[in-house]
Design an enzyme around this catalytic site. Structure first.
Site, PDB file in Angstrom:
ATOM      1  N   GLU A  86      12.071   1.370   0.095  1.00 28.68           N
ATOM      2  CA  GLU A  86      11.127   2.337   0.660  1.00 28.68           C
ATOM      3  C   GLU A  86      11.144   2.240   2.177  1.00 28.68           C
ATOM      4  OE1 GLU A  86       7.419   2.769  -1.634  1.00 28.68           O
ATOM      5  OE2 GLU A  86       6.373   2.755   0.283  1.00 28.68           O
ATOM      6  N   ASP A 121       8.716   3.685   5.237  1.00 27.40           N
ATOM      7  CA  ASP A 121       7.392   4.309   5.370  1.00 27.40           C
ATOM      8  C   ASP A 121       6.922   4.591   6.775  1.00 27.40           C
ATOM      9  OD1 ASP A 121       6.464   4.012   2.644  1.00 27.40           O
ATOM     10  OD2 ASP A 121       6.294   1.866   3.035  1.00 27.40           O
ATOM     11  N   GLU A 178       3.084   5.485   8.034  1.00 27.49           N
ATOM     12  CA  GLU A 178       1.707   5.636   7.565  1.00 27.49           C
ATOM     13  C   GLU A 178       0.788   5.791   8.775  1.00 27.49           C
ATOM     14  OE1 GLU A 178       1.204   3.287   3.395  1.00 27.49           O
ATOM     15  OE2 GLU A 178       1.535   2.033   5.151  1.00 27.49           O
ATOM     16  N   THR A 227       4.532   1.278  10.189  1.00 28.26           N
ATOM     17  CA  THR A 227       5.802   1.506   9.488  1.00 28.26           C
ATOM     18  C   THR A 227       6.094   0.287   8.630  1.00 28.26           C
ATOM     19  OG1 THR A 227       7.034   0.608  11.375  1.00 28.26           O
ATOM     20  CG2 THR A 227       6.788   3.007  11.258  1.00 28.26           C
ATOM     21  N   ASN A 228       6.886   0.512   7.587  1.00 29.60           N
ATOM     22  CA  ASN A 228       7.244  -0.598   6.707  1.00 29.60           C
ATOM     23  C   ASN A 228       8.607  -0.316   6.078  1.00 29.60           C
ATOM     24  OD1 ASN A 228       6.971  -3.028   5.333  1.00 29.60           O
ATOM     25  ND2 ASN A 228       5.195  -2.396   4.125  1.00 29.60           N
ATOM     26  N   GLU A 262       5.488  -4.915   7.907  1.00 31.97           N
ATOM     27  CA  GLU A 262       4.705  -3.953   8.680  1.00 31.97           C
ATOM     28  C   GLU A 262       4.889  -4.107  10.194  1.00 31.97           C
ATOM     29  OE1 GLU A 262       3.391  -6.053   6.461  1.00 31.97           O
ATOM     30  OE2 GLU A 262       2.585  -4.815   4.831  1.00 31.97           O
ATOM     31  N   SER A 266     -10.347   0.958   2.141  1.00 32.86           N
ATOM     32  CA  SER A 266     -10.545  -0.466   1.867  1.00 32.86           C
ATOM     33  C   SER A 266      -9.807  -1.322   2.898  1.00 32.86           C
ATOM     34  CB  SER A 266     -10.050  -0.788   0.459  1.00 32.86           C
ATOM     35  OG  SER A 266      -8.673  -0.499   0.352  1.00 32.86           O
ATOM     36  N   GLY A 273      -9.405  -2.737   9.666  1.00 30.37           N
ATOM     37  CA  GLY A 273      -9.349  -3.669   8.539  1.00 30.37           C
ATOM     38  C   GLY A 273     -10.340  -3.358   7.426  1.00 30.37           C
ATOM     39  N   ARG A 299       0.917 -15.708   9.221  1.00 28.63           N
ATOM     40  CA  ARG A 299       1.085 -15.074   7.914  1.00 28.63           C
ATOM     41  C   ARG A 299       2.254 -15.675   7.127  1.00 28.63           C
ATOM     42  NH1 ARG A 299       2.691  -8.720   7.562  1.00 28.63           N
ATOM     43  NH2 ARG A 299       2.850  -8.498   5.303  1.00 28.63           N
TER      44      ARG A 299
END
Ligand SMILES: *[C@@H]1O[C@H](CO)[C@@H](O)[C@H](O)[C@H]1NC(C)=O
Ligand SMILES: *[C@@H]1O[C@H](CO)[C@@H](O)[C@H](O)[C@H]1NC(C)=O
Length: 294
Positions: free
Chosen positions: A106, A108, A110, A124-125, A135, A199, A204, A280
């Site tokens: 994919e 993306d 967004e 984007t991803n 991301e 959500s 966030g 992360r």
């Protein structure tokens, strides 16, 4: 108009192919009714009489979306988009390519809405072999609510380039030879949607969709699909012919001018890059993060 790559040697189709060439080289404005079908809530989709403009609506009942009839393997897709104007907190407009397979690929775009007067985020991803978590986020250098802008995905054997008004904002290079997954076997369809992402999308998840400010409308127009139509055989789409221009050497890396723009975006507009998020990934950043982008 859609320019399809012509993976046939049948003489009988030659005339038809010539017609396609002459038409597609002149017209770049597409007909949504011809190339796309509605995937979600047709009652929330509005197409202009000539088929050249389409909007999606989000209200309490539903969001909406549409997808291309064909699937493609490599090419360039341009879409003009005007995101939800005014108050758009919690809304997400998506424009993406996806393979819809179990280990799906994919690419993306967004657009994360915001309260009135506060900036959108463009996220984007890239998913490859079913794995995303790549991301990146930028603030645009203009207000995407005010006008249409062109958002493009160049996807070839060498790289994926995300562009905004032809300015490269992101590059995902093919480092498959070094063990980094890259979308290169599965054909993808082109999709768009408008949905409630409150959500997580705005600050966030702090700012919610305010239904009293709806309905929320995102608009699309003047897309251009210049890509290889999937006919079940990847060989043709992977070759570099005059129709598959995106596979040529010239498009295997950013040009000198593109690099300058790219650096400018990274320096002044980037707000998040997964490759800089040591926390992360617990100091174990994905492999592509240490490899060159061009
Ligand atoms: C549908 O789109 C047309 C123009 O594209 C616009 O004039 C009309 O108001 C829209 N209708 C609705 C219900 O959004
Ligand atoms: C919304 O505006 C706030 C305040 O300016 C900002 O921190 C945030 O990044 C903006 N965008 C989104 C999608 O949250």
């Amino acid at each position: 108009m859609t320019k399809y790559c012509r993976n046939t040697a049948f003489i009988g189709l030659l005339t038809l192919n010539l017609i396609q060439i002459s038409v597609s080289s002149v017209v770049s404005v597409g007909d949504f009714n011809k190339d796309f079908y509605m995937t979600w809530s047709p009652s929330h989709v509005n197409t202009s009489a000539d088929g050249r403009a389409r909007s999606l609506k989000l209200d309490k009942e539903s969001g909406a979306g549409f997808a291309s009839n064909e699937m493609f393997l490599f090419g360039q897709i341009d879409m003009q988009i005007k995101v939800v104007p005014g108050y758009s907190a919690g809304t997400v407009v998506a424009f993406y390519l996806t393979s819809d397979q179990p280990n799906h690929d994919e690419i993306d775009f967004e657009f994360l809405g915001n309260v009135t007067g506060q900036p959108y985020i463009l996220q984007t991803n890239v998913f490859a072999d079913g794995y995303g978590n790549r991301e990146e986020r930028i603030y645009l250098w203009f207000d995407p609510r005010k006008d249409f802008h062109t958002y493009s995905i160049l996807w070839n054997l060498h790289q994926i380039v995300f562009m905004v008004d032809w300015v490269p904002i992101r590059v995902y290079r093919n480092h498959a030879d070094k063990g980094v997954a890259f979308p290169r076997w599965q054909p993808m369809s082109i999709k768009t949607s408008l949905w409630n992402g409150d959500s997580w999308a705005t600050r966030g998840g702090h700012d919610k969709v305010d239904w009293s400010k709806g309905p929320f409308i995102a608009s699309f127009r003047k897309y251009k699909i210049d890509a290889c139509v999937w006919k079940g055989n990847s060989r043709f789409c992977r070759g570099a012919s005059s129709t598959n221009w995106w596979n040529k050497d010239r498009f295997s890396t950013l040009t000198w001018t593109q690099r300058r723009f790219f650096k400018w975006v990274r320096k002044y507009h980037l707000i998040y890059d997964y490759c800089q998020d040591n926390k992360r990934f617990q100091n174990n950043l994905p492999k592509e993060c240490s490899l060159p982008k061009y």
